[in-house]
Design a protein around this motif. Structure first.
Motif, short mmCIF file in Angstrom:
data_model
loop_
_atom_site.label_atom_id
_atom_site.label_comp_id
_atom_site.label_asym_id
_atom_site.label_seq_id
_atom_site.Cartn_x
_atom_site.Cartn_y
_atom_site.Cartn_z
N GLY A 150 0.70 -1.19 0.11
CA GLY A 150 -0.15 -0.09 0.10
C GLY A 150 0.68 1.30 -0.04
O GLY A 150 0.33 2.25 -0.01
N GLY A 199 2.77 2.54 -2.28
CA GLY A 199 2.81 2.96 -3.61
C GLY A 199 3.73 2.60 -4.68
O GLY A 199 3.95 3.27 -5.57
N LYS A 200 4.20 1.38 -4.37
CA LYS A 200 5.21 0.68 -5.46
C LYS A 200 4.59 0.44 -6.58
O LYS A 200 5.27 0.96 -7.85
CB LYS A 200 5.93 -0.57 -4.88
CG LYS A 200 6.10 -0.51 -3.32
CD LYS A 200 6.85 -1.64 -2.81
CE LYS A 200 5.89 -2.95 -2.83
NZ LYS A 200 4.66 -2.54 -1.68
N SER A 201 3.40 -0.04 -6.62
CA SER A 201 2.87 -0.27 -8.04
C SER A 201 2.60 0.82 -8.67
O SER A 201 2.64 0.98 -10.07
CB SER A 201 1.68 -1.38 -7.93
OG SER A 201 2.03 -2.32 -7.41
N THR A 202 2.01 1.96 -8.08
CA THR A 202 1.83 3.05 -8.44
C THR A 202 2.77 3.66 -9.33
O THR A 202 2.72 4.34 -10.37
CB THR A 202 1.02 4.09 -7.32
OG1 THR A 202 0.11 3.42 -6.80
CG2 THR A 202 0.72 5.31 -7.93
#
Ligand SMILES: Nc1ncnc2c1ncn2[C@@H]1O[C@H](COP(=O)(O)OP(=O)(O)O)[C@@H](O)[C@H]1O
Ligand SMILES: [Mg+2]
Length: 256
Positions: free
Chosen positions: A49, A51-54
């Motif tokens: 949650g 923000g890595k994928s973001t």
């Protein structure tokens, strides 16, 4: 325009990103600065949650930053400078393995004989040269991830983005794939951005580990892992690097 080979291949400056939901502004990433040299194996770690994928989505243009800039110093003639591998392989079940690997090439308009040849070479590179005529459901989870890796490499990206690609695999299979991706990166000299929440995986693979932490997510640590390859998992320096990073991470999460 030619590519400046000395400049960072990705240069992120002052990147912030917020989502609006129900009239409320939810800041996910705040003021990230990150210059990634060409050929670096960079691993991003952080809790779920954060923000890595973001961040990866911003890089491939699936999410738009609220402020800041992302400069890509990739070849302007390359239509697919980046390719992304996900946690699940996302293969098309109605296509054979070889045809899955060739999928992106088909969309690029490459002639059939050439794309079959390229797809076959990529399957061989990931150790599945004999399985091109199988269907995805006839493969193990680890084999499916190898196919996903072959499909990503087939379009000849300059940067390979990997979003927790081995998280769903058992530890034995995961270690095999870690070795494989390391070998391929050494062979192809590609820039790799690899996301994981596993610190042992991070230090084993990385030239450099960047820790995202907090809410909103910020860069909490940026550490070089300056150890020769191929690496030994039980190597004392590697174990020490993981221990230091773990301590740093818990200290930072306590601070934030
Ligand atoms: N499209 C979206 N709209 C609103 N919120 C989102 C969207 N995508 C992600 N988020 C939120 O952004 C935060 C970071 O998500 P993500 O980048 O997936 O984290 P990570 O990959 O580190 O687990 C989460 O709180 C998530 O709910
Ligand atoms: Mg994620």
């Amino acid at each position: 325009m030619s590519t400046d080979v000395g400049a960072p291949i990705i240069d992120i400056e002052g990147l912030s990103l917020a989502y609006e939901r129900d009239g409320r502004r939810n800041v996910i990433l705040q003021e990230l600065d990150l210059a990634i040299p060409r050929g670096q194996f960079l691993v991003i770690v952080g809790e779920s949650g954060v923000g890595k994928s973001t961040l990866l989505r911003v890089l491939i243009d699936l999410a738009t930053p609220s402020s800041g800039t992302v400069t890509l110093n990739t070849d302007p003639n390359n239509r697919t400078p980046m390719a992304l591998v996900f946690q699940d392989a996302r293969l098309l079940p109605w296509r054979r393995v070889l045809s899955n690997v060739a999928f992106g090439l088909e969309r690029m308009g490459m002639a059939k004989s050439e794309r079959c040849e390229r797809a076959q070479a990529m399957l061989s590179l990931v150790g599945l040269g004999d399985l091109g005529q199988r269907w995805p459901h006839q493969l193990s989870g680890g084999q499916r991830q190898r196919v996903a890796l072959a499909r990503a490499l087939a379009v000849e990206p300059e940067v390979l983005l990997m979003d927790e690609p081995f998280s769903a695999l058992d530890s034995f299979t995961r270690e095999g794939l870690q070795d494989e991706v390391q070998r391929i990166q050494q062979k192809t000299c590609k820039t790799v951005l690899f996301v994981t929440h596993d610190i042992d995986e991070a230090v084993y693979l990385a030239d450099r580990v960047v820790v995202l932490a907090g809410s909103p997510g910020r860069i909490a640590a940026d550490v070089s892992i300056d150890l020769a390859r191929p690496r030994q998992r039980r190597d004392a320096a590697l174990v020490e690097a993981a221990r230091t990073l773990r301590a740093e991470l818990s200290r930072r999460s306590a601070d934030l």
